[in-house]
Design a protein around this motif. Structure first.
Motif, short mmCIF file in Angstrom:
data_model
loop_
_atom_site.label_atom_id
_atom_site.label_comp_id
_atom_site.label_asym_id
_atom_site.label_seq_id
_atom_site.Cartn_x
_atom_site.Cartn_y
_atom_site.Cartn_z
N ARG A 1 1.11 4.46 20.22
CA ARG A 1 2.32 4.34 19.39
C ARG A 1 2.66 5.73 18.86
N PRO A 2 3.91 6.14 18.98
CA PRO A 2 4.27 7.48 18.50
C PRO A 2 4.19 7.57 16.98
N ALA A 3 4.03 8.77 16.49
CA ALA A 3 4.00 9.01 15.05
C ALA A 3 5.40 8.79 14.48
N ALA A 4 5.45 8.24 13.27
CA ALA A 4 6.72 8.02 12.57
C ALA A 4 6.51 8.31 11.09
N ALA A 5 7.49 8.91 10.45
CA ALA A 5 7.40 9.24 9.03
C ALA A 5 7.33 7.96 8.19
N LEU A 6 6.51 8.00 7.15
CA LEU A 6 6.43 6.90 6.19
C LEU A 6 7.25 7.26 4.95
N THR A 7 7.53 6.25 4.14
CA THR A 7 8.35 6.43 2.94
C THR A 7 7.56 6.10 1.69
N ALA A 8 8.20 6.33 0.56
CA ALA A 8 7.60 5.97 -0.73
C ALA A 8 7.27 4.49 -0.78
N ALA A 9 8.13 3.65 -0.22
CA ALA A 9 7.89 2.21 -0.21
C ALA A 9 6.62 1.86 0.56
N ASP A 10 6.34 2.59 1.64
CA ASP A 10 5.12 2.34 2.41
C ASP A 10 3.88 2.65 1.57
N TRP A 11 3.89 3.78 0.85
CA TRP A 11 2.77 4.12 -0.03
C TRP A 11 2.62 3.07 -1.13
N ASP A 12 3.74 2.72 -1.75
CA ASP A 12 3.70 1.79 -2.88
C ASP A 12 3.14 0.42 -2.48
N GLU A 13 3.33 0.01 -1.24
CA GLU A 13 2.76 -1.27 -0.78
C GLU A 13 1.24 -1.26 -0.80
N HIS A 14 0.64 -0.08 -0.69
CA HIS A 14 -0.82 0.04 -0.68
C HIS A 14 -1.42 0.14 -2.08
N LEU A 15 -0.60 0.32 -3.11
CA LEU A 15 -1.13 0.55 -4.47
C LEU A 15 -2.02 -0.58 -4.99
N PRO A 16 -1.67 -1.85 -4.85
CA PRO A 16 -2.58 -2.90 -5.34
C PRO A 16 -3.95 -2.85 -4.65
N TYR A 17 -3.95 -2.64 -3.34
CA TYR A 17 -5.21 -2.56 -2.60
C TYR A 17 -6.03 -1.35 -3.05
N LEU A 18 -5.37 -0.20 -3.23
CA LEU A 18 -6.08 1.00 -3.69
C LEU A 18 -6.71 0.78 -5.05
N GLY A 19 -5.96 0.19 -5.97
CA GLY A 19 -6.49 -0.07 -7.32
C GLY A 19 -7.69 -0.98 -7.31
N ASN A 20 -7.68 -2.00 -6.45
CA ASN A 20 -8.83 -2.91 -6.34
C ASN A 20 -10.01 -2.26 -5.63
N SER A 21 -9.75 -1.45 -4.62
CA SER A 21 -10.81 -0.82 -3.84
C SER A 21 -11.49 0.34 -4.56
N HIS A 22 -10.73 1.04 -5.41
CA HIS A 22 -11.24 2.24 -6.08
C HIS A 22 -10.85 2.22 -7.56
N PRO A 23 -11.49 1.33 -8.34
CA PRO A 23 -11.10 1.17 -9.75
C PRO A 23 -11.37 2.40 -10.61
#
Length: 189
Positions: free
Chosen positions: A149-171
């Motif tokens: 799959r070719p590389a594609a730029a991500l957006t702020a919304a893509d990062w923000d979708e990961h925030l709940p998971y990050l907070g739970n994984s790395h308190p």
């Protein structure tokens, strides 16, 4: 693909190179890895010293992960997968290198979200602030053929979708939203 980013008032860039591995031994992989993708992402930034200390946070969603492809998991570097840090790589203008593979070539969909970020040294709490990001991956069809799959730029919304998971994984860490001042200009291919 070249992704520009801004940090401390200076512009840097991330150069993303994706290729299918023709000779796995040259990148330290088993011969069975031939045909799988290899991603190398280099950082160029004019700041010096601690100003150029960045890290790579990478997530992977694959049909063989813990959610069966419904969600993303952290993708730490194998030597440090038990370390309590969200970074897969960290250092002075660090390079992200990844060459995923599987022992068996069964149908698979594999997608990575890779984000370059920095952690300010002047905060009491360790915090991750994203600068830019991109997606990339590969698919294996029923015949065992691999398509990158070719590389594609991500957006702020893509990062923000990961925030709940990050907070739970790395308190022990804080994770900020992708701020408007760190939004990257358009990528170049």
């Amino acid at each position: 693909m070249i992704l520009p980013f801004t940090h401390d008032g200076e512009t840097g860039s991330v150069t993303v190179t994706l290729e299918q591995v023709d000779d796995p031994l040259t990148i330290g992989k088993h011969p069975a890895s031939q045909g799988f993708p290899c991603c190398t992402s280099t950082v160029s930034y004019p700041g010096r010293g601690y100003r150029a200390m960045f890290g790579w946070v990478q997530f992977v969603r694959s049909t063989d992960n813990t959610t069966g492809g419904a969600g993303f998991d952290m993708d730490p570097f194998i030597l440090f997968e038990d370390a309590p840090s969200p970074y897969a790589f960290f250092g002075h203008n660090p390079t992200l290198f990844d060459a995923p593979s599987r022992a068996e070539r069964r149908s698979l969909a594999w997608l990575a979200h890779s984000f370059l970020a920095h952690t300010p040294l002047d905060r009491e709490q360790r915090c991750v602030l994203p600068l830019t990001g991109f997606s990339w991956g590969f698919d294996i069809d029923a015949a065992g053929d691999i398509t990158v799959r070719p590389a594609a730029a991500l957006t702020a919304a893509d990062w923000d979708e990961h925030l709940p998971y990050l907070g739970n994984s790395h308190p022990a860490w804080e994770f900020d939203k992708w701020q408007a001042e760190t939004l990257s200009p358009e990528p170049r291919t």
